[in-house]
Design a protein around this motif. Structure first.
Motif, PDB file in Angstrom:
ATOM      1  N   ALA A  18       0.808  -1.214   0.000  1.00 17.41           N
ATOM      2  CA  ALA A  18       0.000   0.000   0.000  1.00 17.41           C
ATOM      3  C   ALA A  18       0.841   1.263   0.000  1.00 17.41           C
ATOM      4  CB  ALA A  18      -0.920  -0.001   1.220  1.00 17.41           C
ATOM      5  N   GLN A  19       2.127   1.133   0.384  1.00 15.60           N
ATOM      6  CA  GLN A  19       2.985   2.310   0.452  1.00 15.60           C
ATOM      7  C   GLN A  19       3.469   2.753  -0.924  1.00 15.60           C
ATOM      8  OE1 GLN A  19       6.080   2.086   3.536  1.00 15.60           O
ATOM      9  NE2 GLN A  19       5.001   0.316   4.343  1.00 15.60           N
ATOM     10  N   PHE A  20       3.246   1.902  -1.928  1.00 16.44           N
ATOM     11  CA  PHE A  20       3.725   2.215  -3.268  1.00 16.44           C
ATOM     12  C   PHE A  20       2.554   2.194  -4.233  1.00 16.44           C
ATOM     13  CE2 PHE A  20       7.236   0.572  -0.902  1.00 16.44           C
ATOM     14  CZ  PHE A  20       8.290   1.382  -1.259  1.00 16.44           C
ATOM     15  N   SER A  21       2.578   3.095  -5.189  1.00 16.38           N
ATOM     16  CA  SER A  21       1.491   3.128  -6.169  1.00 16.38           C
ATOM     17  C   SER A  21       2.051   3.002  -7.569  1.00 16.38           C
ATOM     18  CB  SER A  21       0.709   4.442  -6.050  1.00 16.38           C
ATOM     19  OG  SER A  21       1.552   5.547  -6.277  1.00 16.38           O
ATOM     20  N   PHE A  22       1.234   2.398  -8.424  1.00 16.01           N
ATOM     21  CA  PHE A  22       1.607   2.246  -9.831  1.00 16.01           C
ATOM     22  C   PHE A  22       0.876   3.318 -10.625  1.00 16.01           C
ATOM     23  CE2 PHE A  22       0.619   0.354 -14.002  1.00 16.01           C
ATOM     24  CZ  PHE A  22       1.912   0.331 -14.481  1.00 16.01           C
ATOM     25  N   ASP A  23       1.638   4.210 -11.274  1.00 17.63           N
ATOM     26  CA  ASP A  23       1.053   5.408 -11.853  1.00 17.63           C
ATOM     27  C   ASP A  23       1.227   5.468 -13.367  1.00 17.63           C
ATOM     28  OD1 ASP A  23       0.397   6.381  -9.278  1.00 17.63           O
ATOM     29  OD2 ASP A  23       2.457   7.042  -9.008  1.00 17.63           O
ATOM     30  N   GLY A  27       0.000  10.503 -16.685  1.00 17.71           N
ATOM     31  CA  GLY A  27       0.753  11.454 -17.489  1.00 17.71           C
ATOM     32  C   GLY A  27       2.249  11.310 -17.316  1.00 17.71           C
ATOM     33  N   ASN A  28       2.895  12.372 -16.820  1.00 13.38           N
ATOM     34  CA  ASN A  28       4.350  12.406 -16.735  1.00 13.38           C
ATOM     35  C   ASN A  28       4.910  11.811 -15.444  1.00 13.38           C
ATOM     36  OD1 ASN A  28       4.594  13.715 -19.228  1.00 13.38           O
ATOM     37  ND2 ASN A  28       4.155  15.705 -18.281  1.00 13.38           N
ATOM     38  N   GLU A  29       4.056  11.343 -14.559  1.00 16.00           N
ATOM     39  CA  GLU A  29       4.562  10.790 -13.310  1.00 16.00           C
ATOM     40  C   GLU A  29       5.291   9.484 -13.568  1.00 16.00           C
ATOM     41  OE1 GLU A  29       2.158  10.754  -9.869  1.00 16.00           O
ATOM     42  OE2 GLU A  29       0.983  12.489 -10.472  1.00 16.00           O
ATOM     43  N   ALA A  30       6.328   9.215 -12.742  1.00 17.10           N
ATOM     44  CA  ALA A  30       7.157   8.026 -12.932  1.00 17.10           C
ATOM     45  C   ALA A  30       6.375   6.759 -12.595  1.00 17.10           C
ATOM     46  CB  ALA A  30       8.399   8.121 -12.054  1.00 17.10           C
ATOM     47  N   VAL A  31       6.711   5.688 -13.310  1.00 15.54           N
ATOM     48  CA  VAL A  31       6.132   4.369 -13.055  1.00 15.54           C
ATOM     49  C   VAL A  31       7.097   3.603 -12.159  1.00 15.54           C
ATOM     50  CG1 VAL A  31       5.433   2.190 -14.098  1.00 15.54           C
ATOM     51  CG2 VAL A  31       4.951   4.348 -15.269  1.00 15.54           C
ATOM     52  N   SER A  32       6.654   3.260 -10.973  1.00 14.78           N
ATOM     53  CA  SER A  32       7.460   2.454 -10.063  1.00 14.78           C
ATOM     54  C   SER A  32       6.819   1.073  -9.962  1.00 14.78           C
ATOM     55  CB  SER A  32       7.526   3.102  -8.676  1.00 14.78           C
ATOM     56  OG  SER A  32       8.286   2.291  -7.796  1.00 14.78           O
ATOM     57  N   ILE A  33       7.545   0.062 -10.425  1.00 18.56           N
ATOM     58  CA  ILE A  33       7.010  -1.303 -10.470  1.00 18.56           C
ATOM     59  C   ILE A  33       7.560  -2.101  -9.290  1.00 18.56           C
ATOM     60  CG2 ILE A  33       6.875  -3.432 -11.805  1.00 18.56           C
ATOM     61  CD1 ILE A  33       7.281  -1.747 -14.323  1.00 18.56           C
ATOM     62  N   ARG A  34       6.664  -2.679  -8.514  1.00 21.60           N
ATOM     63  CA  ARG A  34       7.076  -3.485  -7.368  1.00 21.60           C
ATOM     64  C   ARG A  34       7.417  -4.896  -7.840  1.00 21.60           C
ATOM     65  NH1 ARG A  34       2.454  -0.796  -6.216  1.00 21.60           N
ATOM     66  NH2 ARG A  34       1.213  -2.678  -6.541  1.00 21.60           N
ATOM     67  N   ILE A  35       8.597  -5.384  -7.448  1.00 26.44           N
ATOM     68  CA  ILE A  35       9.030  -6.737  -7.808  1.00 26.44           C
ATOM     69  C   ILE A  35       9.555  -7.427  -6.554  1.00 26.44           C
ATOM     70  CG2 ILE A  35      11.276  -5.838  -8.591  1.00 26.44           C
ATOM     71  CD1 ILE A  35      11.337  -8.222 -10.588  1.00 26.44           C
ATOM     72  N   LYS A  63      11.767   7.769 -16.096  1.00 29.14           N
ATOM     73  CA  LYS A  63      10.303   7.634 -16.104  1.00 29.14           C
ATOM     74  C   LYS A  63       9.826   6.300 -15.537  1.00 29.14           C
ATOM     75  CE  LYS A  63       9.526  10.710 -20.093  1.00 29.14           C
ATOM     76  NZ  LYS A  63      10.941  11.080 -20.294  1.00 29.14           N
ATOM     77  N   MET A  64      10.743   5.305 -15.440  1.00 29.89           N
ATOM     78  CA  MET A  64      10.368   3.995 -14.905  1.00 29.89           C
ATOM     79  C   MET A  64      11.458   3.495 -13.959  1.00 29.89           C
ATOM     80  SD  MET A  64       8.841   1.969 -18.250  1.00 29.89           S
ATOM     81  CE  MET A  64       8.070   0.671 -17.262  1.00 29.89           C
ATOM     82  N   SER A  65      11.052   2.708 -12.963  1.00 30.18           N
ATOM     83  CA  SER A  65      12.001   2.131 -12.018  1.00 30.18           C
ATOM     84  C   SER A  65      11.385   0.894 -11.381  1.00 30.18           C
ATOM     85  CB  SER A  65      12.372   3.142 -10.932  1.00 30.18           C
ATOM     86  OG  SER A  65      11.233   3.453 -10.137  1.00 30.18           O
ATOM     87  N   LEU A  66      12.217   0.141 -10.685  1.00 30.55           N
ATOM     88  CA  LEU A  66      11.764  -1.021  -9.928  1.00 30.55           C
ATOM     89  C   LEU A  66      11.922  -0.744  -8.437  1.00 30.55           C
ATOM     90  CD1 LEU A  66      13.477  -3.967 -11.883  1.00 30.55           C
ATOM     91  CD2 LEU A  66      11.184  -3.028 -12.242  1.00 30.55           C
ATOM     92  N   THR A  67      10.984  -1.235  -7.641  1.00 27.31           N
ATOM     93  CA  THR A  67      11.112  -1.257  -6.190  1.00 27.31           C
ATOM     94  C   THR A  67      11.184  -2.720  -5.798  1.00 27.31           C
ATOM     95  OG1 THR A  67       9.836   0.780  -5.937  1.00 27.31           O
ATOM     96  CG2 THR A  67      10.077  -0.618  -3.996  1.00 27.31           C
ATOM     97  N   ILE A  68      12.342  -3.140  -5.255  1.00 32.05           N
ATOM     98  CA  ILE A  68      12.614  -4.562  -5.058  1.00 32.05           C
ATOM     99  C   ILE A  68      12.370  -4.971  -3.604  1.00 32.05           C
ATOM    100  CG2 ILE A  68      14.319  -6.391  -5.356  1.00 32.05           C
ATOM    101  CD1 ILE A  68      15.836  -4.450  -7.262  1.00 32.05           C
ATOM    102  N   GLY A  90       3.309  -6.177  -9.038  1.00 33.30           N
ATOM    103  CA  GLY A  90       3.583  -6.067 -10.464  1.00 33.30           C
ATOM    104  C   GLY A  90       4.415  -7.181 -11.066  1.00 33.30           C
ATOM    105  N   MET A  91       5.561  -7.514 -10.406  1.00 30.79           N
ATOM    106  CA  MET A  91       6.504  -8.450 -10.998  1.00 30.79           C
ATOM    107  C   MET A  91       7.114  -9.339  -9.923  1.00 30.79           C
ATOM    108  SD  MET A  91       8.536  -5.959 -13.718  1.00 30.79           S
ATOM    109  CE  MET A  91       9.756  -7.224 -14.097  1.00 30.79           C
ATOM    110  N   THR A  92       7.753 -10.413 -10.379  1.00 29.71           N
ATOM    111  CA  THR A  92       8.489 -11.282  -9.469  1.00 29.71           C
ATOM    112  C   THR A  92       9.545 -12.055 -10.235  1.00 29.71           C
ATOM    113  OG1 THR A  92       8.310 -12.998  -7.758  1.00 29.71           O
ATOM    114  CG2 THR A  92       6.941 -13.273  -9.704  1.00 29.71           C
ATOM    115  N   LYS A  93      10.454 -12.638  -9.479  1.00 31.35           N
ATOM    116  CA  LYS A  93      11.393 -13.627  -9.994  1.00 31.35           C
ATOM    117  C   LYS A  93      11.032 -14.945  -9.332  1.00 31.35           C
ATOM    118  CE  LYS A  93      14.182 -15.726  -8.273  1.00 31.35           C
ATOM    119  NZ  LYS A  93      14.134 -17.200  -7.892  1.00 31.35           N
TER     120      LYS A  93
END
Length: 331
Positions: A18-23, A27-35, A63-68, A90-93
């Motif tokens: 809940a502390q992270f949002s996928f945006d 528009g121009n806000e960065a996309v942070s993908i939780r993995i 504009k994009m990043s991962l939160t691991i 969002g993602m996993t290994k």
């Protein structure tokens, strides 16, 4: 794990998520993908995901990043896949074996001695066969983005030296929660015993199981060498790790964002293969220094012990995959 502990874990995971949002559509806000993944931060897989994050930031101009989330913070591999399916991650290994319950075609990687060598293995992963396997999970709401090397799995034991299939008789050998892994170890001669990765050290230490099977970096970084003094390099399976993205996330990305993410994945794969090779050599040297007896197996006798597994395949799609993979090895 008690029901209460599972509840606390799930609650903690939801609080973290809940502390992270996928945006992606803001528009121009960065996309942070939780993995999320289950390995230690020193493991080459984690370091490769950090590399992927840096490349993604660079490629996308921030504009994009991962939160691991490493070390099983958000649960087991199965639990993490389920979080992705319901759209809260969002993602996993994960190991291809862990995908079997969701993507049946992934069972192909659990067949022992399927590949001639490491080159054959990567030729398959980078071929249309490998791509079709990545795409086969889409109907289950999980898309394979790419592969990481997970080397080859071999047997290690606590007190008894294993040099032939008959030496496994009577030994409880830990396997992943995969029916294919259970069938393989039982066929070779051991008593397959599913145990979660996080509980395996204690299970080996207390004699709940007398052995396990995994690749050299995992054997070393888990510190299982402290309680397992024999390591037989029989290399029975080569099961890749798969970087999985939820279809809910993938479909919400723009075409450009998909290109950036795939490029970062491809670069991370090249980086991880190099790091993995170095880590494997280092891990074997370290466990030898710690007093582990490392042996090379006579693979022929192990291959002979598993022919019945191939004879018992009933799935026509798996039969076709086996034939196509074997044909690639003959080129």
């Amino acid at each position: 794990m008690s029901h209460f502990s599972k509840f606390i874990l799930a609650l903690s995971a939801l609080i973290i998520i809940a502390q992270f949002s996928f945006d992606s559509d803001l528009g121009n806000e960065a996309v942070s993908i939780r993995i999320a993944h289950g390995l230690d931060v020193q493991h080459p897989v984690h370091k490769s995901l950090e590399f992927m994050d840096e490349r993604l930031k660079t490629i996308s101009d921030g504009k994009m990043s991962l939160t691991i989330f490493p070390s099983g913070q958000l649960g087991s591999e199965r639990e993490i896949i389920e979080l992705i399916q319901i759209g809260t991650l969002g993602m996993t290994k994960v190991s291809a074996s862990s995908l079997e319950a969701f993507v049946p075609e992934m069972k192909i990687f659990s067949l022992p001695y399927l590949f001639n060598d490491h080159q054959h293995y990567w030729d398959v992963l980078t071929s249309p066969i490998g791509q079709s396997l990545l795409d086969s999970g889409v109907e289950y709401r999980v898309k394979g983005l790419g592969y990481f090397d997970a080397g080859s799995r071999s047997f290690y034991t606590t007190h008894k030296k294993v040099e032939a299939p008959s030496d496994l008789n009577g030994l409880k050998i830990r396997v992943m929660n995969s029916q294919s892994a259970v069938d393989m170890v039982n066929t070779i001669g051991g008593a397959a015993t599913p145990v979660s990765w996080g509980e395996l050290y204690t299970a080996l230490q207390q004699g709940i199981v007398q052995g396990a099977e995994n690749n050299p970096p995992s054997f070393y970084y888990s510190k299982h060498y402290e309680v397992s003094k024999y390591y037989l390099l029989d290399e029975h399976t080569s099961i890749p790790d798969v970087i999985v993205v939820g279809t809910h996330l993938w479909d919400s990305l723009s075409a450009q964002e998909q290109v950036w993410l795939k490029q970062a994945m491809d670069e991370a794969t090249d980086y991880q293969r190099k790091v993995w090779m170095e880590s494997t050599e280092m891990s074997l040297a370290k466990v030898k220094e710690a007093g582990v007896t490392v042996m090379k197996a006579d693979k022929a006798i192990f291959q002979d012990s598993v022919t019945s597994l191939y004879d018992s395949i009933t799935s026509e799609s798996i039969k076709r995959l086996v034939a196509d993979i074997k044909q690639m090895g003959e080129r």
